[in-house]
Design an enzyme around this catalytic site. Structure first.
Site, PDB file in Angstrom:
ATOM      1  N   LYS A  71     -20.076 -15.362  22.779  1.00 55.63           N
ATOM      2  CA  LYS A  71     -19.698 -14.476  21.670  1.00 55.63           C
ATOM      3  C   LYS A  71     -20.528 -13.203  21.784  1.00 55.63           C
ATOM      4  O   LYS A  71     -21.608 -13.220  22.373  1.00 55.63           O
ATOM      5  CB  LYS A  71     -19.991 -15.145  20.312  1.00 55.63           C
ATOM      6  N   ASP A 100     -12.386 -10.190  17.678  1.00 50.09           N
ATOM      7  CA  ASP A 100     -12.776 -11.025  16.529  1.00 50.09           C
ATOM      8  C   ASP A 100     -12.779 -10.043  15.349  1.00 50.09           C
ATOM      9  O   ASP A 100     -12.107  -8.986  15.428  1.00 50.09           O
ATOM     10  CB  ASP A 100     -14.151 -11.670  16.765  1.00 50.09           C
TER      11      ASP A 100
HETATM   12  P1  NDP Z   1     -10.054  -9.033  11.139  1.00 51.06           P
HETATM   13  O1  NDP Z   1     -11.115  -8.011  11.321  1.00 51.06           O
HETATM   14  O2  NDP Z   1      -8.683  -8.730  11.614  1.00 51.06           O
HETATM   15  O3  NDP Z   1      -9.988  -9.519   9.638  1.00 51.06           O
HETATM   16  C1  NDP Z   1     -11.114 -10.071   9.002  1.00 51.06           C
HETATM   17  C2  NDP Z   1     -10.880 -10.228   7.528  1.00 51.06           C
HETATM   18  O4  NDP Z   1     -12.011 -10.842   6.918  1.00 51.06           O
HETATM   19  C3  NDP Z   1     -10.719  -8.932   6.843  1.00 51.06           C
HETATM   20  O5  NDP Z   1      -9.910  -9.084   5.730  1.00 51.06           O
HETATM   21  C4  NDP Z   1     -12.176  -8.629   6.508  1.00 51.06           C
HETATM   22  O6  NDP Z   1     -12.346  -7.674   5.535  1.00 51.06           O
HETATM   23  C5  NDP Z   1     -12.666  -9.943   6.029  1.00 51.06           C
HETATM   24  N1  NDP Z   1     -14.119 -10.047   6.166  1.00 51.06           N
HETATM   25  C6  NDP Z   1     -14.850  -9.938   7.287  1.00 51.06           C
HETATM   26  N2  NDP Z   1     -16.160 -10.096   7.040  1.00 51.06           N
HETATM   27  C7  NDP Z   1     -16.258 -10.273   5.717  1.00 51.06           C
HETATM   28  C8  NDP Z   1     -17.339 -10.505   4.860  1.00 51.06           C
HETATM   29  N3  NDP Z   1     -18.615 -10.569   5.300  1.00 51.06           N
HETATM   30  N4  NDP Z   1     -17.064 -10.688   3.547  1.00 51.06           N
HETATM   31  C9  NDP Z   1     -15.791 -10.640   3.081  1.00 51.06           C
HETATM   32  N5  NDP Z   1     -14.711 -10.448   3.863  1.00 51.06           N
HETATM   33  C10 NDP Z   1     -14.948 -10.265   5.155  1.00 51.06           C
HETATM   34  O7  NDP Z   1     -10.603 -10.346  11.870  1.00 51.06           O
HETATM   35  P2  NDP Z   1      -9.807 -11.630  12.325  1.00 51.06           P
HETATM   36  O8  NDP Z   1      -8.616 -11.863  11.492  1.00 51.06           O
HETATM   37  O9  NDP Z   1      -9.678 -11.542  13.790  1.00 51.06           O
HETATM   38  O10 NDP Z   1     -10.884 -12.772  12.029  1.00 51.06           O
HETATM   39  C11 NDP Z   1     -10.918 -13.540  10.817  1.00 51.06           C
HETATM   40  C12 NDP Z   1     -11.629 -14.840  11.040  1.00 51.06           C
HETATM   41  O11 NDP Z   1     -10.942 -15.593  12.052  1.00 51.06           O
HETATM   42  C13 NDP Z   1     -13.077 -14.737  11.539  1.00 51.06           C
HETATM   43  O12 NDP Z   1     -13.807 -15.830  11.047  1.00 51.06           O
HETATM   44  C14 NDP Z   1     -12.921 -14.881  13.051  1.00 51.06           C
HETATM   45  O13 NDP Z   1     -14.108 -15.321  13.665  1.00 51.06           O
HETATM   46  C15 NDP Z   1     -11.823 -15.931  13.108  1.00 51.06           C
HETATM   47  N6  NDP Z   1     -11.073 -16.040  14.352  1.00 51.06           N
HETATM   48  C16 NDP Z   1     -10.464 -14.955  14.923  1.00 51.06           C
HETATM   49  C17 NDP Z   1      -9.730 -15.115  16.080  1.00 51.06           C
HETATM   50  C18 NDP Z   1      -8.979 -13.991  16.708  1.00 51.06           C
HETATM   51  O14 NDP Z   1      -8.363 -14.217  17.742  1.00 51.06           O
HETATM   52  N7  NDP Z   1      -8.981 -12.795  16.159  1.00 51.06           N
HETATM   53  C19 NDP Z   1      -9.625 -16.410  16.744  1.00 51.06           C
HETATM   54  C20 NDP Z   1     -10.231 -17.486  16.018  1.00 51.06           C
HETATM   55  C21 NDP Z   1     -10.933 -17.282  14.885  1.00 51.06           C
HETATM   56  P3  NDP Z   1     -13.426  -6.506   5.833  1.00 51.06           P
HETATM   57  O15 NDP Z   1     -13.352  -6.156   7.271  1.00 51.06           O
HETATM   58  O16 NDP Z   1     -12.932  -5.444   4.967  1.00 51.06           O
HETATM   59  O17 NDP Z   1     -14.762  -7.022   5.447  1.00 51.06           O
HETATM   60  O1  2IT Z   2     -13.214 -17.120  17.468  1.00 50.28           O
HETATM   61  C1  2IT Z   2     -12.388 -17.040  18.398  1.00 50.28           C
HETATM   62  O2  2IT Z   2     -11.942 -18.040  18.948  1.00 50.28           O
HETATM   63  C2  2IT Z   2     -11.953 -15.707  18.808  1.00 50.28           C
HETATM   64  N1  2IT Z   2     -12.349 -14.730  18.202  1.00 50.28           N
HETATM   65  C3  2IT Z   2     -11.033 -15.552  19.977  1.00 50.28           C
HETATM   66  C4  2IT Z   2     -11.809 -15.572  21.265  1.00 50.28           C
HETATM   67  C5  2IT Z   2     -11.027 -15.248  22.506  1.00 50.28           C
HETATM   68  O3  2IT Z   2     -11.702 -15.188  23.559  1.00 50.28           O
HETATM   69  O4  2IT Z   2      -9.808 -15.087  22.481  1.00 50.28           O
END
Ligand code: NDP
Ligand code: 2IT
Length: 445
Positions: A124, A164
């Site tokens: 990460k 992420d």
């Molecule tokens: P995005 O940046 O697209 O969206 C994140 C969302 O979470 C936004 O609405 C953001 O709002 C909110 N957020 C982030 N940090 C905080 C915080 N500290 N407090 C409150 N709200 C928060 O990210 P993703 O959708 O990609 O990721 C969302 C989750 O999914 C994370 O936990 C990530 O690790 C997980 N994930 C993502 C993957 C991917 O492929 N993208 C794969 C697997 C898991 P704001 O930015 O305004 O704070």
């Molecule tokens: O938390 C996760 O699994 C991700 N943000 C996606 C990682 C990736 O390498 O596609």
């Protein structure tokens, strides 16, 4: 294995790293039995070797804003474990990013990636850079500066970062452009790339789609389908978008989204142009959900609260870690919620999980339920290596099969004597066995 003693040692070596300690504790607790039954793990001192990252890189990221002011952020990449494949895992750009958060995410990624059945190790990275409110040019200059350092340690067979929180297709584009300029190579060094230059179809949707496929399997174990179910979703980012899209397609009704400013409740369900508007809001870089309620009469905005107070059949936290606590869990149970499926990484606190599982609700931990994102990243790596692109249907079918297989694996290792499936235990044991055995095969190194 003495979990308390290991945790004391870990806390001593990693003071204040609460998220990292939380993630390790959860895994150790659920594998203790399997560990004790297999003396080869103790002989090889597997636990100590697993909880220490292979390497941690931190570096300075200087950049200048549109007014010419110079800023400095901190960049990170944690290469945690490569026993079963090249290091693989996302980059997070958010002001809250620190070593503890990235170590928890890197550690979780080891087991998640093992569950996908694809050859990927755990890693990460990211930065405490805040994309919110920045112009495209500022984000581009930041990404270029970040890549100047990162380039030295990544490669299609060594370490393959992705997105992420705060890192989507725009950032991956700028990062990839900088990598290409520095190395003169056009290779699959990042995933989540644009489809015209090496990206895989379905990767943007994959995490949310995968989480819904997992929820579907989980509900079928109780002879329930997703059709007609009311779902509360948190976040309004990439994962939330994919989840809402697939849930709606399968006939469920999503009634909430959330941002750092609060949540919106839409009794009529979030579908069609409302999903498109969610993307627009995300792209605006303002990071607030409130305007959704101005745009649609059916929606109301509730400031500074999480959506878990809304009655639902299924809750899908898709925002960030520790966003659903014990009180929230109590409310969900009281309101008759049937299951919680994590799109985000570690969104439920340990106390919430205990309460949810204690009440025998269905509960899918992120490392199983959100593995569809990185699994499709793995499929992108395969396509890059073969220098071809699979059609959408082929990627989606493979993603679906992978999620079904992960669900089966969790059931296999997590079914308790009373028939309840402890998906946390199942996911942790299956992931651990695969990685630990690979480490033993490869010797002490
Ligand atoms: P995005 O940046 O697209 O969206 C994140 C969302 O979470 C936004 O609405 C953001 O709002 C909110 N957020 C982030 N940090 C905080 C915080 N500290 N407090 C409150 N709200 C928060 O990210 P993703 O959708 O990609 O990721 C969302 C989750 O999914 C994370 O936990 C990530 O690790 C997980 N994930 C993502 C993957 C991917 O492929 N993208 C794969 C697997 C898991 P704001 O930015 O305004 O704070
Ligand atoms: O938390 C996760 O699994 C991700 N943000 C996606 C990682 C990736 O390498 O596609």
């Amino acid at each position: 294995m003495d979990v308390d003693k290991i945790m004391q040692g870990l806390a001593h070596r990693n003071p204040g790293e609460t998220e990292y300690l939380q993630a390790v504790h959860e895994v150790l607790e659920s594998i203790v039995e399997v560990y004790n039954q297999n003396p080869q793990f103790k002989t090889a001192n597997i636990i100590e070797r697993l909880i220490e990252p292979d390497r941690v890189l931190t570096f300075k990221v200087p950049w200048f804003d549109d007014a010419g002011n110079v800023h400095v952020n901190r960049g990170f990449r944690i290469q945690f474990n490569n026993a079963i494949g090249p290091y693989k895992g996302g980059l997070r750009f958010h002001p809250s990013v620190n070593l503890s958060i990235l170590k928890f995410l890197g550690f979780e990624q080891i087991f998640k990636n093992a569950l996908t059945t694809l050859p990927m190790g755990g890693a990460k990275g990211g930065s405490d850079f805040q994309p919110k409110g920045k112009s495209n040019n500022e984000i581009m200059r930041f990404c270029q500066s970040y890549m100047l350092e990162l380039e030295r340690i990544i490669g299609p067979d060594t370490d393959v970062p992705a997105g992420d929180i705060g890192v989507g297709s725009r950032e991956i584009g700028y990062l990839y452009g900088a990598f290409k300029k520095l190395t003169h190579r056009h290779v699959g060094v990042l995933t989540g790339k644009g489809v015209n230059w090496g990206g895989s179809l379905i990767r943007p949707e994959a995490t949310g789609f995968g989480a819904v496929y997992f929820a579907k399997e989980m509900f079928e174990t109780r002879n329930e389908s997703l059709e007609g179910k009311t779902v509360t979703v948190s976040g309004f980012g990439n994962v939330a978008w994919g989840a809402v899209t697939k849930l709606t397609e399968l006939g469920a009704k999503v009634v909430t989204l959330s941002g750092p400013d609060g949540y919106i409740y839409d009794e009529d369900g979030i579908k069609g142009d409302k999903i498109d508007y969610m993307l627009e809001l995300r792209a605006s870089n303002e990071d607030i959900i409130a305007p959704f309620a101005d745009e649609f009469d059916s929606a109301v905005f509730v400031p500074n609260k999480h959506p878990w107070e809304i009655k639902c059949d299924i809750a899908m936290p898709c925002a960030t870690q520790n966003e659903l606590n014990e009180e929230d869990a109590k409310t969900l149970v009281k309101n008759g919620c049937m299951g919680i499926c994590e799109g985000a990484n570690m969104p439920c606190t340990p106390e919430a999980i205990e309460l949810i599982q204690g009440n025998k609700l269905l509960y899918a931990p992120g490392k199983a339920a959100n593995a569809g994102g990185v699994a499709t990243s793995g499929l992108e790596m395969t396509q890059n290596a073969m220098k071809l692109r699979w059609p959408k249907e082929e990627v989606d079918t493979r993603l679906h099969q992978i999620m079904q297989a992960i669900h089966e694996t969790c059931k296999q290792y997590g079914t308790l004597p009373d028939g309840y499936v402890d998906y946390v235990k199942g996911a942790n044991i299956a992931g651990f066995l695969k990685v630990a055995n690979a480490m033993i095969d490869q010797g002490v190194i």
